[in-house]
Scaffold this active site. Structure first.
Site, PDB file in Angstrom:
ATOM      1  N   GLU A 291     -24.743  28.316  43.581  1.00 17.35           N
ATOM      2  CA  GLU A 291     -24.927  28.324  45.020  1.00 17.35           C
ATOM      3  C   GLU A 291     -26.614  28.598  45.152  1.00 17.35           C
ATOM      4  O   GLU A 291     -26.809  29.453  44.734  1.00 17.35           O
ATOM      5  CB  GLU A 291     -24.048  29.168  45.620  1.00 17.35           C
ATOM      6  CG  GLU A 291     -24.157  29.144  47.459  1.00 17.35           C
ATOM      7  CD  GLU A 291     -23.351  30.241  47.974  1.00 17.35           C
ATOM      8  OE1 GLU A 291     -23.018  30.001  49.211  1.00 17.35           O
ATOM      9  OE2 GLU A 291     -22.953  31.251  47.363  1.00 17.35           O
ATOM     10  N   LYS A 348     -18.982  22.925  51.243  1.00 16.32           N
ATOM     11  CA  LYS A 348     -18.036  24.320  51.370  1.00 16.32           C
ATOM     12  C   LYS A 348     -17.553  23.972  52.546  1.00 16.32           C
ATOM     13  O   LYS A 348     -18.233  23.496  53.790  1.00 16.32           O
ATOM     14  CB  LYS A 348     -19.242  25.344  51.395  1.00 16.32           C
ATOM     15  CG  LYS A 348     -18.439  26.436  51.578  1.00 16.32           C
ATOM     16  CD  LYS A 348     -19.369  27.741  51.721  1.00 16.32           C
ATOM     17  CE  LYS A 348     -18.852  28.911  51.522  1.00 16.32           C
ATOM     18  NZ  LYS A 348     -19.753  30.099  51.571  1.00 16.32           N
ATOM     19  N   CYS A 399     -18.614  30.085  46.292  1.00  9.80           N
ATOM     20  CA  CYS A 399     -18.563  31.561  46.781  1.00  9.80           C
ATOM     21  C   CYS A 399     -17.300  32.183  47.398  1.00  9.80           C
ATOM     22  O   CYS A 399     -16.262  32.367  46.767  1.00  9.80           O
ATOM     23  CB  CYS A 399     -19.784  31.691  47.382  1.00  9.80           C
ATOM     24  SG  CYS A 399     -20.312  33.406  47.639  1.00  9.80           S
TER      25      CYS A 399
END
Length: 536
Positions: A291, A348, A399
């Protein structure tokens, strides 16, 4: 047997309470011991998670919470739950100190307040004869609530403390919720043993709780014996993960820092390409960058595009690049192909409150500068994306998303035979704390077991790892260093029982727990009315 459930409460409430100072002093002393038990339990539970990682304490924490709540008033139960929550979340989230001390304090206090309120529900469940089962269900329900609220924060799930423990195999049977239930059940059974009075009826009062504790602990640890990772005929490929590292300096201009981060990952990839050409390393089927490996949108910055394109051409393999894209602002994983550039993107879906978006921005802007921390909200994605690279079907989560059952399972349901977790832990490790990265790695290991898929966990600063389908770490990097990891992993396509069951185990446990809570609350109201009638 010891008085439990409604009998214990009825007995306690039917005995007239002496209002004198001695009685008040005794009650205060008992509450003091309860608060102390709660504090010790919260600290013990925090120690079950990395960096300490003493996994058996995941049962000890819930056990001490039951002991602290036993025969407390509802007001006292809130206090006990609040203390437990503070003692748990303050050390668990200490890595937030790198962002700001007030961010650490605010999140820990908010989570502790929620925990304190919900602890009142556990106190009511302790009225029931089968309260150990109800307490285990309470933990599942609390974790589901914390992970489903508008500003969801699933950190601290009991299941996520069990990476590498013999209990972990249950994640492949019923997912995170079943694993949490069994760990909490072992803790509740231990609490039953601790609070059972010693005098009289020794067999019923001590032996039965002891047997219950042994059975619950044995059931939980039997996860190591489950046939959940049976080798099957599956293709294998070599996967590479690149940890390029990030400059430590906080004073660097944002654009300069972002350029250096991308250059670091490109240089590491070109180094891998040179080793492949020399025969020192195997050619990977796919390379994964973390990321934020580029915080500058390659489509808007020609020099950034050229840097990534050159690295992809050098390795001559597909590369998954963690990118911040503009118009609208998105946190994404972009698949780059040699000679073609970015061809597909995953955006995301679960954004971080106060990190990627500001909740109630219009309201907060009137009396605080907090919205300036993130001037523009990120735009979330809305679907799972599986990248097709030869035999590889790569499902990506970014994440924070690794903590959410539905996001990881949606990638498996969409056909992923390999999972990637792209992360950026630099902001949480600048002053040396390692908890955040270690905790996320533990989550990734549980996800590997849950889905029986290999997982590539890659961070900008570490600790990156490639994880086998049974949750074992095949190879890992250190922290704050450049590293290139390679491993040959199986591409599993079969579904585990947890994948097939989906959210049903969690839904069933929560429904039964809510029914038990309603029954306990009704019993409490009935007892209070009888007591008032008797003393009236």
């Amino acid at each position: 047997m010891a008085l439990t459930g409604s009998d214990a409460d009825a007995t306690q409430q039917s005995v007239p309470q002496q209002p004198g100072p001695g009685g008040r002093a005794t009650r205060r002393a008992r509450l003091g011991w309860a608060v102390l038990s709660a504090a010790v339990g919260g600290v013990a539970l925090a120690a079950a998670f990395p960096p300490a990682g003493i996994w058996p304490l995941a049962a000890a924490g819930p056990a001490l919470l039951v002991v602290a709540l036993w025969r407390r008033s509802l007001r006292g139960s809130f206090l006990v739950g609040l203390v437990f929550g503070v003692a748990f979340f303050v050390p668990l989230l200490s890595w937030l100190l790198n962002v700001a001390w007030y961010a650490w304090a605010a999140l820990a206090v908010i989570e502790a307040l929620i925990f304190g309120l919900l602890a009142v529900g556990q106190r009511l469940l302790l009225r029931l004869r089968a309260w150990p089962l109800a307490v285990a269900g309470w933990w599942v329900a609390v974790e589901a609530l914390r992970g489903a609220s508008p500003y969801a924060f699933p950190w601290g799930s009991l299941a996520m403390s069990q990476a590498g423990a013999p209990t972990a195999g249950w994640a492949a049977v019923g997912g995170q919720s079943l694993l949490t239930f069994l760990v909490a059940l072992a803790g509740a059974a231990l609490a039953w043993l601790l609070i059972a009075p010693a005098p009289g009826r020794f067999v019923r009062r001590r032996v039965v709780p002891l047997l219950a504790t042994a059975v619950a602990a044995g059931l939980a640890t039997a996860g190591a014996l489950l046939p959940v990772d049976q080798p099957t005929a599956a293709p294998e490929v070599t996967i590479a993960a690149v940890q390029g590292d990030v400059p430590h300096a906080r004073t660097l201009a944002n654009q300069l820092r972002a350029t250096m981060v991308t250059a670091n990952h490109a240089a590491a990839t070109e180094g891998l390409a040179a080793q492949v050409r020399s025969g020192a390393r195997a050619a990977p089927a796919l390379v994964v960058w973390p990321e934020n490996s580029t915080d500058l949108d390659p489509s808007l910055y020609p020099s950034v595009y050229a840097t990534i394109d050159q690295a992809v051409s050098a390795i001559d393999r597909p590369v998954l690049v963690g990118s911040v894209l503009q118009n609208p602002l998105r946190n994404a994983g972009q698949l780059w192909l040699p000679g073609r550039g970015p061809v597909e993107v995953y955006v995301k879906r679960q954004l971080v409150p106060f990190g990627e978006f500001i909740p109630l921005r219009g309201l907060l802007d009137k009396f605080t500068s907090l919205p300036s921390l993130q001037p523009v909200n990120f735009t979330p994605g809305h679907k799972a994306v599986v990248f097709h690279v030869g035999k590889v079907r790569l499902g990506d989560v970014i994440c924070y998303e690794v903590g959410f059952d539905n996001l990881v399972s949606s990638e498996v349901d969409a056909g992923a035979n390999l999972l990637a977790v792209q992360s950026n832990d630099a902001d949480f490790e600048l002053d040396g704390q390692t908890g955040e990265s270690a905790q996320q790695l533990a989550m990734a290991r549980i996800r590997a077991v849950e889905s029986d898929r290999a997982v590539v966990y890659v961070s900008t600063t570490g600790e990156s790892a490639i994880i086998a389908p049974n949750g074992a770490v095949m190879t890992r990097s250190g922290l704050w260093r450049r590293a290139v990891l390679e491993a040959r992993v199986p591409l599993r396509s079969q579904l585990t029982l947890a994948d097939r069951a989906g959210s049903w185990p969690e839904t069933a446990i929560i429904a039964l727990t809510l029914a038990a809570l309603a029954w306990a609350a009704a019993g409490a109201v009935s007892t209070a009315r009888r007591s008032k009638t008797t003393t009236g």
